[in-house]
Design an enzyme around this catalytic site. Structure first.
Site, short mmCIF file in Angstrom:
data_model
loop_
_atom_site.label_atom_id
_atom_site.label_comp_id
_atom_site.label_asym_id
_atom_site.label_seq_id
_atom_site.Cartn_x
_atom_site.Cartn_y
_atom_site.Cartn_z
N LYS A 9 0.82 -1.19 0.00
CA LYS A 9 0.00 0.00 0.00
C LYS A 9 0.87 1.26 0.00
O LYS A 9 0.40 2.35 -0.25
CB LYS A 9 -0.86 0.03 1.29
CG LYS A 9 -1.79 -1.13 1.46
CD LYS A 9 -2.51 -1.00 2.82
CE LYS A 9 -3.21 -2.27 3.18
NZ LYS A 9 -3.71 -2.23 4.58
N GLY A 10 2.13 1.07 0.33
CA GLY A 10 3.01 2.21 0.62
C GLY A 10 3.15 3.23 -0.50
O GLY A 10 3.37 4.41 -0.24
N GLU A 40 7.38 2.53 -6.44
CA GLU A 40 7.57 1.95 -5.11
C GLU A 40 7.88 3.06 -4.10
O GLU A 40 8.48 4.08 -4.45
CB GLU A 40 8.72 0.92 -5.19
CG GLU A 40 9.15 0.29 -3.89
CD GLU A 40 8.09 -0.58 -3.20
OE1 GLU A 40 6.98 -0.07 -2.97
OE2 GLU A 40 8.41 -1.73 -2.84
N ASP A 52 14.89 -0.73 -0.42
CA ASP A 52 15.67 -1.02 0.78
C ASP A 52 16.71 -2.09 0.42
O ASP A 52 17.73 -1.78 -0.17
CB ASP A 52 14.68 -1.47 1.87
CG ASP A 52 15.30 -1.64 3.23
OD1 ASP A 52 16.37 -1.07 3.48
OD2 ASP A 52 14.73 -2.37 4.07
N LYS A 80 17.47 3.48 0.39
CA LYS A 80 18.46 3.30 1.46
C LYS A 80 19.59 2.47 0.87
O LYS A 80 19.62 1.24 1.03
CB LYS A 80 17.85 2.52 2.62
CG LYS A 80 16.82 3.25 3.44
CD LYS A 80 16.40 2.36 4.60
CE LYS A 80 15.16 2.84 5.28
NZ LYS A 80 14.61 1.83 6.20
N PHE A 101 14.24 3.96 10.12
CA PHE A 101 12.88 3.52 9.79
C PHE A 101 11.99 4.74 9.66
O PHE A 101 11.84 5.52 10.60
CB PHE A 101 12.33 2.57 10.86
CG PHE A 101 11.13 1.82 10.38
CD1 PHE A 101 11.28 0.68 9.60
CD2 PHE A 101 9.85 2.27 10.68
CE1 PHE A 101 10.16 0.00 9.12
CE2 PHE A 101 8.73 1.59 10.20
CZ PHE A 101 8.89 0.45 9.43
N ARG A 161 0.37 6.38 7.79
CA ARG A 161 0.40 6.52 6.33
C ARG A 161 -0.09 7.90 5.88
O ARG A 161 0.27 8.38 4.82
CB ARG A 161 -0.49 5.46 5.67
CG ARG A 161 0.05 4.04 5.76
CD ARG A 161 -0.71 3.15 4.77
NE ARG A 161 -0.57 1.74 5.05
CZ ARG A 161 0.43 0.98 4.63
NH1 ARG A 161 1.40 1.50 3.93
NH2 ARG A 161 0.47 -0.30 4.91
P1 5GP Z 1 13.03 -4.33 0.25
O1 5GP Z 1 12.30 -5.49 -0.37
O2 5GP Z 1 13.70 -3.42 -0.75
O3 5GP Z 1 13.98 -4.78 1.33
O4 5GP Z 1 11.98 -3.51 1.06
C1 5GP Z 1 11.02 -2.75 0.47
C2 5GP Z 1 9.84 -2.62 1.39
O5 5GP Z 1 10.22 -2.67 2.78
C3 5GP Z 1 9.17 -1.28 1.20
O6 5GP Z 1 8.23 -1.32 0.17
C4 5GP Z 1 8.53 -1.08 2.57
O7 5GP Z 1 7.30 -1.78 2.60
C5 5GP Z 1 9.46 -1.76 3.54
N1 5GP Z 1 10.39 -0.79 4.17
C6 5GP Z 1 11.72 -0.73 4.04
N2 5GP Z 1 12.23 0.28 4.76
C7 5GP Z 1 11.17 0.88 5.36
C8 5GP Z 1 11.05 2.01 6.23
O8 5GP Z 1 12.00 2.70 6.62
N3 5GP Z 1 9.78 2.33 6.63
C9 5GP Z 1 8.69 1.62 6.24
N4 5GP Z 1 7.50 2.03 6.69
N5 5GP Z 1 8.77 0.54 5.42
C10 5GP Z 1 10.00 0.20 4.98
#
Ligand code: 5GP
Length: 190
Positions: free
Chosen positions: A43-44, A111, A115, A143, A164, A177
């Protein structure tokens, strides 16, 4: 606007709006004269997509795709653990597929945050199987210090430190959100 005193603003809504407008202009230039599909990751990315779509001067439609990864489905503690790098299962599951054919289309995957790269890596591989004409990635936040899967956004809003963050679509246990700014969540959340 309401204030949430425990949270420190990392990116204000003014900064976000300015950068999203620049990203929209960049996409409009790159795809001039061609239709595009913005594909938001639920949903982000919903709020980012809705602002970005209005900054793109092209024939455009949008759709959403849903994923869950180990961590987010296990509640808030697991989500923070995931962020701290404790989630190494590398499992992503599709919870909602696209509603249209992407074959031969210009698709931009939208997206909230890049991360480790696990989610977008999974989605990219899956979407390439549709045979789109082009597949690009627009991420509001990155990040880079946390990357485990080699992947870069084609359109990037901001690089941020390993903290975070919540707000502007990003949640902690489904809260925050609706904050207009992107804020750092303190280590002991309220
Ligand atoms: P990845 O698969 O790249 O490790 O992570 C992506 C997802 O992790 C993002 O779409 C989000 O849902 C979650 N995520 C990663 N870092 C953060 C953060 O600092 N805050 C929040 N709310 N979600 C995060």
């Amino acid at each position: 606007m309401f204030a949430v005193p425990e949270l420190k603003i990392l990116l204000s809504h003014e900064q976000i709006a300015k950068r999203v407008a620049e990203m929209g202009a960049e996409i409009s230039r790159d795809f001039a004269g061609q239709p595009i599909i913005l594909l938001g990751v639920l949903k982000g990315a919903a709020i980012f997509l809705s602002d970005l779509a209005r900054q793109v001067q092209l024939d455009l439609n949008f759709d959403f795709i849903g994923v869950s990864s180990y961590g987010t489905s296990l509640g808030p503690d697991a989500q923070l653990k995931k962020n701290a790098g404790w989630d190494s299962t590398g499992e992503v599951h599709l919870t909602k597929d696209v509603d249209q054919s992407l074959a031969g289309k210009n698709v931009i995957l939208v997206e909230d945050i890049l991360d480790t790269g696990l989610t977008l890596n999974y989605l990219r591989r899956r979407l390439l199987a549709h045979g789109p004409k082009t597949l690009r990635i627009a991420a509001l936040l990155d990040k880079p210090s946390r990357r485990k899967h080699a992947l870069e956004a084609d359109y990037l809003g901001f690089s941020i430190p390993d903290e975070f963050v919540v707000g502007y679509g990003l949640d902690y246990a489904e809260r925050y959100r609706n904050l207009p700014d992107i804020c750092v969540l303190p280590s002991t959340p309220c």
